[in-house]
Design a protein around this motif. Sequence first.
Motif: not given
Length: 282
Positions: A168-177
Amino acid sequence: MIALRCRPRWGCCAVGLPRGVSAFRTLGPASPRRLAAAPAPPVLPLAVVADARIRAALPWLGKLAYITLASGFLMTDIFWLRGILAAGYMALTIYHVLQLHPLRIPLFGSLVFCGVNTAMAVMLLRERYLILTDSESTIYGEHFESTMSVSSFKTLMAHGKMLLATEQSALIKAGEVPDLVLVLAGEAEVVLEGGNTVVAEGALVGEVSFITGAVASATVLSRPGSSYLVWTPESLRQALEENPSLRNGLELKIGRELMRKLALGCWTADNLRREFKALEPP
């Protein structure tokens, strides 16, 4: 009195002068002036080009070549134009090759034009009727066939990268483009304040931020064993500017994805308000 006596092919000399004295230099035999170069030898064996059947067919081959070339220039489709011109120049090359005394410049000129048009036709064929790999064919058939051409899809794939999640890893992070992500197989998990939600196979993630240019309102996590197709906004936007056909196809894909999510109730009013906040006037 001195007289001139001329002999054919020997020039003129003076008559009436003492022996050994000449008023004009005696000319030797006149050399015939070469009016034209010797005819070129045949390209193919003489037994081939001198065959009666070949000689009888040559005029028809020449006519067919020029009819084909004229037909090619009437084509409005660039692929058919290149293909028919290549066939016409090939016939014209064969016409020159079968001559008893071929003209070298038209022969090689026809051969060059045949090669150029054949190469361009092959390039257009690859763009229009590309032979996709098994994985590309599956992705195109399941996700993009109804929205863009094969050539646009190949351009889209060239700017993306395949990602197979092993953890599990971040595909998209909140607050970033965010990147634009397509879930190819498996699922993705969207982390929201009221609880997480799952994005199923075939869904796009980050599409609203891609349209608005705003930062992501939520974090999206990959799930182990799932695969994704990821595009960075910088490279993809540049490709869209250079390829209007690709831009239209991707906009249609994103529009259908937004309608699908609305129809399925994947978004609440709060979700939509957050997603389109960047579009609100200041």
